[in-house]
Design a protein around this motif. Structure first.
Motif, PDB file in Angstrom:
ATOM      1  N   TRP A   1     -12.208 -15.587  15.699  1.00 33.83           N
ATOM      2  CA  TRP A   1     -12.047 -14.125  15.512  1.00 33.83           C
ATOM      3  C   TRP A   1     -12.399 -14.078  13.699  1.00 33.83           C
ATOM      4  CZ3 TRP A   1      -8.650 -13.123  11.451  1.00 33.83           C
ATOM      5  CH2 TRP A   1      -7.439 -14.001  11.529  1.00 33.83           C
ATOM      6  N   LYS A   2     -12.133 -14.795  13.139  1.00 37.39           N
ATOM      7  CA  LYS A   2     -12.358 -14.968  11.557  1.00 37.39           C
ATOM      8  C   LYS A   2     -13.607 -14.911  10.844  1.00 37.39           C
ATOM      9  CE  LYS A   2      -9.938 -17.773   7.772  1.00 37.39           C
ATOM     10  NZ  LYS A   2      -9.380 -16.573   6.997  1.00 37.39           N
TER      11      LYS A   2
ATOM     12  N   GLU B   1      -6.400  -7.042  -1.907  1.00 35.30           N
ATOM     13  CA  GLU B   1      -6.991  -7.104  -0.732  1.00 35.30           C
ATOM     14  C   GLU B   1      -7.588  -8.594  -0.240  1.00 35.30           C
ATOM     15  OE1 GLU B   1      -9.041  -6.188   2.782  1.00 35.30           O
ATOM     16  OE2 GLU B   1      -7.409  -4.978   1.456  1.00 35.30           O
ATOM     17  N   GLY B   2      -8.341  -9.162  -1.413  1.00 40.03           N
ATOM     18  CA  GLY B   2      -8.634 -10.344  -0.998  1.00 40.03           C
ATOM     19  C   GLY B   2      -9.841 -10.712  -0.043  1.00 40.03           C
ATOM     20  N   LEU B   3      -9.876 -11.915   0.546  1.00 44.99           N
ATOM     21  CA  LEU B   3     -10.924 -11.912   1.534  1.00 44.99           C
ATOM     22  C   LEU B   3     -10.774 -11.396   3.003  1.00 44.99           C
ATOM     23  CD1 LEU B   3     -11.461 -15.938   0.838  1.00 44.99           C
ATOM     24  CD2 LEU B   3     -12.656 -13.837  -0.371  1.00 44.99           C
ATOM     25  N   MET B   4      -9.573 -11.119   3.358  1.00 42.70           N
ATOM     26  CA  MET B   4      -9.101 -10.572   4.472  1.00 42.70           C
ATOM     27  C   MET B   4      -7.905  -9.868   4.675  1.00 42.70           C
ATOM     28  SD  MET B   4      -7.644 -14.195   6.397  1.00 42.70           S
ATOM     29  CE  MET B   4      -6.736 -13.128   7.440  1.00 42.70           C
ATOM     30  N   GLY B   5      -7.362  -9.325   3.481  1.00 46.81           N
ATOM     31  CA  GLY B   5      -6.189  -8.460   3.485  1.00 46.81           C
ATOM     32  C   GLY B   5      -5.072  -9.207   2.945  1.00 46.81           C
ATOM     33  N   ARG B   6      -5.055 -10.472   2.768  1.00 46.53           N
ATOM     34  CA  ARG B   6      -3.722 -11.141   2.339  1.00 46.53           C
ATOM     35  C   ARG B   6      -3.651 -11.136   0.715  1.00 46.53           C
ATOM     36  NH1 ARG B   6      -2.579 -16.007   6.707  1.00 46.53           N
ATOM     37  NH2 ARG B   6      -2.681 -14.364   8.642  1.00 46.53           N
TER      38      ARG B   6
END
Length: 234
Positions: A15-16, A220-225
């Motif tokens: 899913w990533k 936010e970064g690359l995937m919300g972390r």
């Protein structure tokens, strides 16, 4: 870590959005170090980010998990891979870019070990180069008690991975993933413990500052972390 599930890692994280993350990462790197040519991915796993990053950089990978490294070498046979711990590896060279993605840094365990990991990675960044670290959740973001689940539904592979995270102890989130795996060979059940540290934003930033790096934090970064990016002084 992924002692029992490494062979299913790519399926579990299918899913990533690796292409989307890589595109964002390239933008960040080019803004801060336009001439970057070489890149080391620390805790590279099975090499999915490197598979895309090699189009723009001369890439290498490092991981502590030998099974992950075997899969990465099969995926990218021309790429140099190294077996080592993010806390104390020594490749005796520096890179224009060093990355540590998908919250791998949170396995450091303590603030002292976090500082060691940042120091070791910073030592491998060339002057003017970039260190990029993707964190895990902070203590304020952690929400215990809510069930987590991942599912894989392929023709010859079905997986249900579930966990109900509890409250952290000394800011260690002790997770126990429960796996139910079905293949043509039958059905297998196993458990896999993970201990992930909930470092604060200040603790990450202090680890960078201790190495003479002023990191910028993108929530936010690359995937919300989130994402920490620092340029090493020349």
């Amino acid at each position: 870590m992924f002692t029992r599930s490494a062979r299913f890692y790519d399926a579990l994280y299918s899913w990533k959005d690796y292409p989307g993350e890589t595109s964002k990462l390239l933008t960040i790197i080019r803004e801060r170090c336009p001439s970057a040519r070489t890149l080391l991915d620390v805790a590279c796993g099975t090499g999915k980010h490197l598979e895309l990053l090699r189009a723009d950089f001369e890439v290498e990978g490092l991981d502590l998990d030998t099974e992950m490294l075997t899969m990465a070498k099969q995926r990218l046979p021309q790429v140099p891979f190294h077996h080592g711990d993010m806390l104390d590896f020594d490749l005796s060279r520096q890179f224009d870019v060093v990355t540590c993605l998908f919250s791998s840094i949170a396995y450091a365990g303590t603030t002292e070990r976090l500082a060691r990991a940042i120091r070791t990675m910073a030592d491998h960044v060339a002057p003017g180069g970039v260190l990029v670290v993707e964190p895990f959740f902070t203590p304020d973001q952690w929400e215990p008690g809510h069930p987590w689940a991942l599912f894989v539904d392929e023709t010859d592979l079905k997986i249900a991975r579930m966990d109900v995270p509890g409250p952290p102890r000394d800011r260690i989130a002790a997770l126990e993933f429960h796996y139910l795996v079905a293949t043509p060979d039958g059905i297998e059940y196993f458990r896999e413990p993970h201990e992930i540290t909930l470092f604060t934003n200040d603790e990450y930033l202090e680890a960078f500052r201790a190495e003479g790096l002023e990191a910028q934090h993108d929530p936010e970064g690359l995937m919300g972390r989130g994402l920490y990016t620092a340029v090493k002084p020349r």
